[in-house]
Design an enzyme around this catalytic site. Structure first.
Site, PDB file in Angstrom:
ATOM      1  N   CYS A 204     -14.191 -26.600  23.127  1.00 47.70           N
ATOM      2  CA  CYS A 204     -14.824 -27.897  22.894  1.00 47.70           C
ATOM      3  C   CYS A 204     -16.240 -27.883  23.468  1.00 47.70           C
ATOM      4  CB  CYS A 204     -13.965 -28.970  23.558  1.00 47.70           C
ATOM      5  SG  CYS A 204     -14.779 -30.552  23.757  1.00 47.70           S
ATOM      6  N   GLU A 205     -17.206 -28.248  22.664  1.00 46.94           N
ATOM      7  CA  GLU A 205     -18.582 -28.232  23.143  1.00 46.94           C
ATOM      8  C   GLU A 205     -18.881 -29.382  24.111  1.00 46.94           C
ATOM      9  OE1 GLU A 205     -21.269 -30.539  19.818  1.00 46.94           O
ATOM     10  OE2 GLU A 205     -20.885 -28.421  19.500  1.00 46.94           O
ATOM     11  N   HIS A 206     -18.008 -30.361  24.185  1.00 46.61           N
ATOM     12  CA  HIS A 206     -18.236 -31.487  25.088  1.00 46.61           C
ATOM     13  C   HIS A 206     -17.720 -31.220  26.499  1.00 46.61           C
ATOM     14  CE1 HIS A 206     -17.983 -33.737  21.080  1.00 46.61           C
ATOM     15  NE2 HIS A 206     -19.251 -33.568  21.390  1.00 46.61           N
ATOM     16  N   HIS A 207     -16.651 -30.411  26.620  1.00 48.25           N
ATOM     17  CA  HIS A 207     -16.046 -30.178  27.935  1.00 48.25           C
ATOM     18  C   HIS A 207     -15.836 -28.702  28.242  1.00 48.25           C
ATOM     19  CE1 HIS A 207     -14.669 -34.180  26.486  1.00 48.25           C
ATOM     20  NE2 HIS A 207     -15.136 -34.518  27.667  1.00 48.25           N
TER      21      HIS A 207
ATOM     22  N   GLN B 205     -14.289 -29.273  16.099  1.00 42.42           N
ATOM     23  CA  GLN B 205     -13.463 -28.788  14.992  1.00 42.42           C
ATOM     24  C   GLN B 205     -14.082 -29.116  13.641  1.00 42.42           C
ATOM     25  OE1 GLN B 205      -9.230 -29.283  15.625  1.00 42.42           O
ATOM     26  NE2 GLN B 205      -8.887 -29.445  13.422  1.00 42.42           N
TER      27      GLN B 205
ATOM     28  N   HIS C  47      -6.259 -30.083  21.256  1.00 43.55           N
ATOM     29  CA  HIS C  47      -7.457 -30.104  22.095  1.00 43.55           C
ATOM     30  C   HIS C  47      -7.057 -30.366  23.536  1.00 43.55           C
ATOM     31  CE1 HIS C  47     -10.539 -30.288  18.776  1.00 43.55           C
ATOM     32  NE2 HIS C  47      -9.394 -30.413  18.135  1.00 43.55           N
TER      33      HIS C  47
ATOM     34  N   CYS D  46      -8.916 -30.786  26.008  1.00 44.01           N
ATOM     35  CA  CYS D  46      -9.744 -31.821  26.635  1.00 44.01           C
ATOM     36  C   CYS D  46      -9.099 -33.198  26.454  1.00 44.01           C
ATOM     37  CB  CYS D  46     -11.163 -31.818  26.076  1.00 44.01           C
ATOM     38  SG  CYS D  46     -11.274 -32.093  24.306  1.00 44.01           S
TER      39      CYS D  46
END
Length: 194
Positions: free
Chosen positions: A79-82, A120, A148, A150
């Site tokens: 995940c690019e956010h976490h 995704q 996910h 996250c």
């Protein structure tokens, strides 16, 4: 991708920042291991490691195939956010035009694009756009179903949930019968084996 020494330094800074003691016995080689792992897991940023894909003329061996071909497998990404893992299954299908592809190459392309920080939605588009470009099929489609971490380990902490993304091109997008056949095959497989 940065060199291993740079990544090792970043790993040391991370461990110190979270309150770890770099001199603790169990952590003595951890920064080196983390650096090697990052280099391996994020190879999708290195264009030299993009899979070499050979297509074969449809009919070269005397068989012209004009029906749907499907392939399925699994993927792991981050995940690019976490920067936490998300993973699951994919289901790809296409109707050949002039070319066919070796089925192992589909998984290699999925793995290459998954070896980056991703969402995704972008991952499904990166893969289907590349395969559509390489194959130039009458149509193709990709469905990805992922868990996910996250969402499971932090935040709402919901277990056993999944996210499904779909990308369709050509007759898979424009022809209702083709789309229905493809999505029916996906549903019969249920993509639930992660």
């Amino acid at each position: 991708m940065q060199d291993l020494k740079f990544l090792e330094g970043a790993a040391k800074e991370f461990l110190i920042a979270i309150g770890e003691d770099l001199d603790r016995e169990g952590l003595l080689d951890t920064p080196k291991r983390m650096a090697k792992m990052w280099k391996e897991m994020f190879y999708g940023y290195d264009p030299k490691q993009k899979p070499k894909v050979t297509v074969f003329p449809n009919g070269k061996d005397g068989i012209v195939y004009d029906e749907m071909i499907t392939d399925e497998g699994y993927f792991y990404s981050f995940c690019e956010h976490h920067s936490v893992t998300f993973f699951g299954n994919f289901f790809f299908g296409y109707i050949p035009g002039a070319n066919v592809i070796g089925i192992s190459k589909i998984s290699r392309i999925v793995d290459y694009y998954a070896a980056r920080l991703q969402v995704q939605e972008r991952l499904v588009l990166d893969v289907v756009n590349d395969l559509d470009n390489i194959l130039k099929p009458k149509g193709c489609g990709l469905v990805m179903k992922g868990r996910h971490l996250c969402k499971e380990m932090r935040g709402v902490k919901k277990r056993d949930t999944s996210t499904t993304t779909t990308a369709l091109r050509g007759c898979f997008q424009n022809d209702i019968a083709t789309r229905t056949e493809f999505l029916g095959r996906v549903q019969s497989e249920n993509l639930r084996r992660y």
